[in-house]
Structures are given as structure tokens and as C-alpha cells.
Design a protein around this motif. Sequence first.
Motif, PDB file in Angstrom:
ATOM      1  N   ASN A 245       0.489  -1.149   0.173  1.00 42.98           N
ATOM      2  CA  ASN A 245      -0.405   0.306  -0.126  1.00 42.98           C
ATOM      3  C   ASN A 245       0.391   1.005  -0.159  1.00 42.98           C
ATOM      4  N   THR A 246       2.293   0.977   1.012  1.00 37.22           N
ATOM      5  CA  THR A 246       3.113   2.926   0.703  1.00 37.22           C
ATOM      6  C   THR A 246       3.186   2.440  -0.995  1.00 37.22           C
ATOM      7  N   HIS A 247       3.409   1.774  -1.262  1.00 37.28           N
ATOM      8  CA  HIS A 247       4.366   1.824  -2.545  1.00 37.28           C
ATOM      9  C   HIS A 247       3.026   2.334  -3.796  1.00 37.28           C
ATOM     10  N   LYS A 248       2.108   1.693  -3.591  1.00 37.21           N
ATOM     11  CA  LYS A 248       0.882   2.209  -4.411  1.00 37.21           C
ATOM     12  C   LYS A 248       0.823   3.646  -4.284  1.00 37.21           C
ATOM     13  N   ASN A 249       0.591   4.258  -2.940  1.00 36.23           N
ATOM     14  CA  ASN A 249       0.426   6.262  -2.625  1.00 36.23           C
ATOM     15  C   ASN A 249       1.485   6.905  -3.490  1.00 36.23           C
ATOM     16  N   LEU A 250       3.101   5.448  -2.775  1.00 34.82           N
ATOM     17  CA  LEU A 250       3.927   6.308  -3.746  1.00 34.82           C
ATOM     18  C   LEU A 250       4.445   6.652  -5.153  1.00 34.82           C
ATOM     19  N   ILE A 251       3.745   5.642  -5.662  1.00 35.65           N
ATOM     20  CA  ILE A 251       4.234   5.117  -7.240  1.00 35.65           C
ATOM     21  C   ILE A 251       2.779   5.852  -8.447  1.00 35.65           C
ATOM     22  N   GLY A 252       1.931   5.909  -7.893  1.00 39.65           N
ATOM     23  CA  GLY A 252       1.114   6.811  -8.267  1.00 39.65           C
ATOM     24  C   GLY A 252       0.947   5.773  -9.425  1.00 39.65           C
ATOM     25  N   GLU A 253       0.624   7.272 -10.054  1.00 39.50           N
ATOM     26  CA  GLU A 253      -0.009   6.181 -12.416  1.00 39.50           C
ATOM     27  C   GLU A 253       1.155   5.898 -12.655  1.00 39.50           C
ATOM     28  N   ALA A 254       2.816   5.893 -13.155  1.00 43.85           N
ATOM     29  CA  ALA A 254       3.957   5.459 -13.209  1.00 43.85           C
ATOM     30  C   ALA A 254       3.451   4.420 -14.155  1.00 43.85           C
ATOM     31  N   LYS A 255       4.382   4.209 -14.698  1.00 44.37           N
ATOM     32  CA  LYS A 255       4.261   2.772 -15.661  1.00 44.37           C
ATOM     33  C   LYS A 255       5.530   2.447 -15.890  1.00 44.37           C
ATOM     34  N   TYR A 256       5.647   0.808 -15.911  1.00 40.93           N
ATOM     35  CA  TYR A 256       6.892   0.129 -16.153  1.00 40.93           C
ATOM     36  C   TYR A 256       6.140  -1.234 -16.092  1.00 40.93           C
ATOM     37  N   SER A 257       7.632  -2.031 -16.628  1.00 37.66           N
ATOM     38  CA  SER A 257       7.327  -3.512 -16.132  1.00 37.66           C
ATOM     39  C   SER A 257       8.139  -4.430 -15.782  1.00 37.66           C
ATOM     40  N   ASN A 258       9.569  -3.634 -15.751  1.00 40.59           N
ATOM     41  CA  ASN A 258      10.235  -4.633 -14.617  1.00 40.59           C
ATOM     42  C   ASN A 258      10.898  -3.559 -13.804  1.00 40.59           C
ATOM     43  N   ALA A 259      11.855  -4.780 -12.439  1.00 42.33           N
ATOM     44  CA  ALA A 259      12.558  -4.162 -11.837  1.00 42.33           C
ATOM     45  C   ALA A 259      13.603  -2.689 -12.339  1.00 42.33           C
ATOM     46  N   GLU A 260      14.102  -2.995 -13.333  1.00 46.93           N
ATOM     47  CA  GLU A 260      14.923  -1.967 -13.904  1.00 46.93           C
ATOM     48  C   GLU A 260      13.359  -0.658 -14.376  1.00 46.93           C
ATOM     49  N   GLU A 261      13.018  -0.423 -14.597  1.00 47.34           N
ATOM     50  CA  GLU A 261      12.013   0.108 -15.783  1.00 47.34           C
ATOM     51  C   GLU A 261      10.783   1.028 -14.475  1.00 47.34           C
ATOM     52  N   TRP A 262      11.351   0.432 -13.380  1.00 49.13           N
ATOM     53  CA  TRP A 262      10.584   0.592 -11.857  1.00 49.13           C
ATOM     54  C   TRP A 262      11.367   1.582 -11.596  1.00 49.13           C
ATOM     55  N   ILE A 263      13.007   1.728 -11.487  1.00 50.37           N
ATOM     56  CA  ILE A 263      13.325   2.450 -10.631  1.00 50.37           C
ATOM     57  C   ILE A 263      13.249   4.035 -11.416  1.00 50.37           C
ATOM     58  N   GLU A 264      13.506   3.726 -12.494  1.00 50.40           N
ATOM     59  CA  GLU A 264      13.566   5.282 -13.617  1.00 50.40           C
ATOM     60  C   GLU A 264      12.540   5.521 -13.210  1.00 50.40           C
ATOM     61  N   ALA A 265      11.033   4.785 -12.876  1.00 51.92           N
ATOM     62  CA  ALA A 265       9.907   5.608 -11.945  1.00 51.92           C
ATOM     63  C   ALA A 265       9.913   6.059 -11.320  1.00 51.92           C
ATOM     64  N   ILE A 266      10.561   5.458  -9.861  1.00 51.45           N
ATOM     65  CA  ILE A 266      10.236   6.110  -8.677  1.00 51.45           C
ATOM     66  C   ILE A 266      11.462   6.971  -9.111  1.00 51.45           C
ATOM     67  N   ARG A 267      12.184   7.248  -9.700  1.00 55.25           N
ATOM     68  CA  ARG A 267      12.804   8.603 -10.221  1.00 55.25           C
ATOM     69  C   ARG A 267      12.126  10.032 -10.293  1.00 55.25           C
ATOM     70  N   GLY A 268      11.202   9.340 -10.921  1.00 56.48           N
ATOM     71  CA  GLY A 268      10.297  10.468 -11.780  1.00 56.48           C
ATOM     72  C   GLY A 268       9.719  11.101 -10.656  1.00 56.48           C
ATOM     73  N   THR A 269       8.503  10.089  -9.273  1.00 56.46           N
ATOM     74  CA  THR A 269       8.094  10.931  -8.518  1.00 56.46           C
ATOM     75  C   THR A 269       8.793  11.633  -7.327  1.00 56.46           C
TER      76      THR A 269
END
Length: 474
Positions: A245-269
Amino acid sequence: MESISVFDMLKIGVGPSSSHTLGPWRAALRWIGELKEKNNFDNVAEISVDLYGSLSLTGKGHATDIAVMMGLSGFDPVTFPIENIDKEIDFITSENKLKLNGELEVPFVPKENIKFNRKFLEFHPNGMTFRATLKDGSKKSSSFYSIGGGFTVKKERKRKKAKLAKFAQFPFPVEKGTELLAYCKAEGKSISEIVLENEKSLRTETEINDGLKKIWDVMLDSMFVGCHTEGILPGGLKVQRRAFNTHKNLIGEAKYSNAEEWIEAIRGTEVKFRQILKWVSCFALAVNEVNASLGRVVTAPTNGSAGVIPAVLMYYLVIENHDANFEDIRKFLLVSGEIGSIFKKGSTISAAMGGCQAEIGVSSSMAAGALCELMGGTPEQCLMASEIAMEHHLGMTCDPIAGLVQIPCIERNAMGAIKAINACEMALDSDPSKAKVPLDSVIETMWETAKDMNNKYKETSEGGLAVKVYLSDC
Ligand code: SF4
């Protein structure tokens, strides 16, 4: 002086505990090796295992019985698909037989053949004895001790000679922080450069890089899996997974399909102070929720504290330096491993010996020093950061409720990670030559505190939170 590689301190394994799960699993594998070496394996008719002391008192909650059966079955804790553990254990319990090393079928009734003894063996609180009756009626037995971080030893320390020989190869042998600093000064090198030279005396640089990449991949995967898994943790405490749940609230609507893309998505929050606290906590909670559900994590330096180092490294990658690359990850892991090894040599990384200061305290100290090097700190500032992180964990007891690595363990990783970041920042703003407490003194203090600590607070679940909260109330 003991020889400890970074790959001894950071090991890929399974949850929930390095001393109570990974250690006994490896001990069972070592025992099979002994039986084979002495040509007894093919003649085994029956086997049993005695667990002693802390392994017995918190063994059920820490899945020690499961680990022993997996080891006796010959499975590798690094590569075995964790989703198949239940199937293997169900087979043993329903058929009342076990395939020793996957080769030799022996009768095995877990409730009868794994004995939980409250008695403590003298050598170490985490003792276990494997016993075999051979076809001719003769008996063989062998005792092992799980001394924390997945390390197992025998009383006679047969491996000591080999370890000393290995140590002699190290160009920069280190037992204390002062020695490490002296090498850095004399060679004009950073801590990670000194550690790398030592590692290169054991394996090629390609092997080092490959090994560290694998370690980081498992760390990243455990954060990714933990952040995307909801539900209740196993064990009966009905602990809700919170990283989801914490992650869901933090990441919002960012799109990614694997762990590497996830890192980029977090950088954009958005990351103001509150979000930083939540992200770091979320990474740490995620790893330890995976650990608590017998998932794959990196023991760093133990499983109970496996979330601190990945959370702090991830903080650097997604908050502090968006251009960070493998070179930064490598430096971080090398420094953290070295600091952990200095603690292991001068004190302990076993909660059964030193309480939670030996797990969360050491992991926080490892992470603080490693982060400090990435943030441009001098070697002196790095060790100062490590000292500060440990100084404020001194005396922390181990009292897991119901013997499960869940409460207080999971949250403690978040607190240890935040403390590591703060310790790093304080050291970066300080002149280490004015520090009153060197790292070596805090390590000695931790060891003295460990010896003074009541056994109730050393991974026995006989004191603290473990006796104030009842499973029936949860
Ligand atoms: S309380 Fe600390 S030392 Fe004890 S099991 Fe939990 S994390 Fe490990």
C-alpha cells in the motif's frame, strides 16, 4: 586472524533467518558431505536431528525444521525455487520418508526425527546434531553451530587452517577499523579500492563483478516483489504486508514493466522529506516481508536485517544520484561487506549471542559507511558514519513475537535504514579527527554489551515483546 570475503558477508539465501534457516540448511548439506567423505552415505538406514538452545526455542517460527529437511534433501538454498518448498515438505510429512541428498530414501517423521531441545550446548547457543544409524547398526553423529549470517562451524574449527591460509593471500589483512584506515592512507586509496584488492587475491575481477551483480539483482528483486505483493504474512500472527500500500500511494500512475524500469519510474516521483522517509521504509519493509514469507533475499549480514542495505543503496540510486551505475553499486557492496566483517571479527553478527544490535545495528552500520563513500566521504568519515549508526543501536534486544521474524523485525529494518542515512549525513558534516568514539571502540562496547545481555533477549523469545504480546491476541 579470520579471513572474511565480501561474499561471506553478503550471501544469497532464503528467509526468514540466516542463523536459524540458512545456517541449519547449509549444516545439513555439510553433514551429507561428511557422510560421503567417510563412505558412510550409502549405508545410512535412519537419520534424526537434534536442535539445541536458540535453534530450538525460536526454531519453529524461524522455519529451522523446514530448512533442515531441505538441506537433508540436498537442495541448494541459493538456487532452489522457493515456490516449491511447500511441495517438498508436504511430500516428506505425508509420506514419512525423505530422499537423503535426493539419492537415498530413508524413513523420516518430522515430528519424531527433528527434536527441539531447550538445553543449550556449551560452544554456541545455536547448536545442532545430525545423527545416522547405519545398516550394520553402528551410529554416526556430527554437531554444527550456526554462528550468524548463515555461517556454520564445527567446534574443532577444522576450517580454521584453510581460512588462515586464505587470509595470508590478502594484500591488506584487516581486523580493525584503524588498520583499514592505515591502508587507505598509505596507499592513497578509498575503502572500496582496498577491499577490491583483497577480493582480487581470491577471484578475478570478472568473477567479483558477476558475483556482486547477482547480489544486487536479488536485492532489487526482493524490493520489487515485496512492493508488489499484498496480503497476510504466514506464521499465525496475521501481520499485514505494508510495503504494497505504501508503494501504491508513492508510485501513483507511473508505468513500468520490470525492476529496471521501476527504478526510473521512482526517480520521476515527487520526493519531499516525507516521501523520502516513506520510500526508504517501503524498500526495507518490502525485503523483510519477502524474508518473512520464506522468500529469496540477500543475507546482509543476516536475514532478519536483510532490508537495511538494499533500502539505503536504493535510496542512493533513486533519490541521491539518478546517474548512479554498477560502479556505485559495487563500491557500496564492497564497503558494506568490509565493515560487516570487522564487526564479525571484533564482536558478533549473531542475535543469539548479542541481541538485535548484532543484526539491525550491524546492518545499519554497514550501510552508513558504504553510503558515506558514495556521497564523497573520506575513509575516516565512512568509519565515523558506521560508528554513529552502531552507537545508537547499542543494547538493542532481540525479542521476536512467537519466534517469527516479523515483529519487531520488519519495522526495525526501516528504522535501521533511516538511521544509517542520518549517520552518514552527520559524519559528512563532521571532522572525524575530533570524534570521541572510534569505530573499534563501539565494536568492543557492543561485544561487552552482548556478554552482559540477559539470555531472554538473545533470540529465545523468552522476554520483551515476545512475552507481552500473545499469539491469541493477534
Ligand atoms: S528482533 Fe532483531 S535480531 Fe531478533 S530476529 Fe528480529 S531482526 Fe533478528
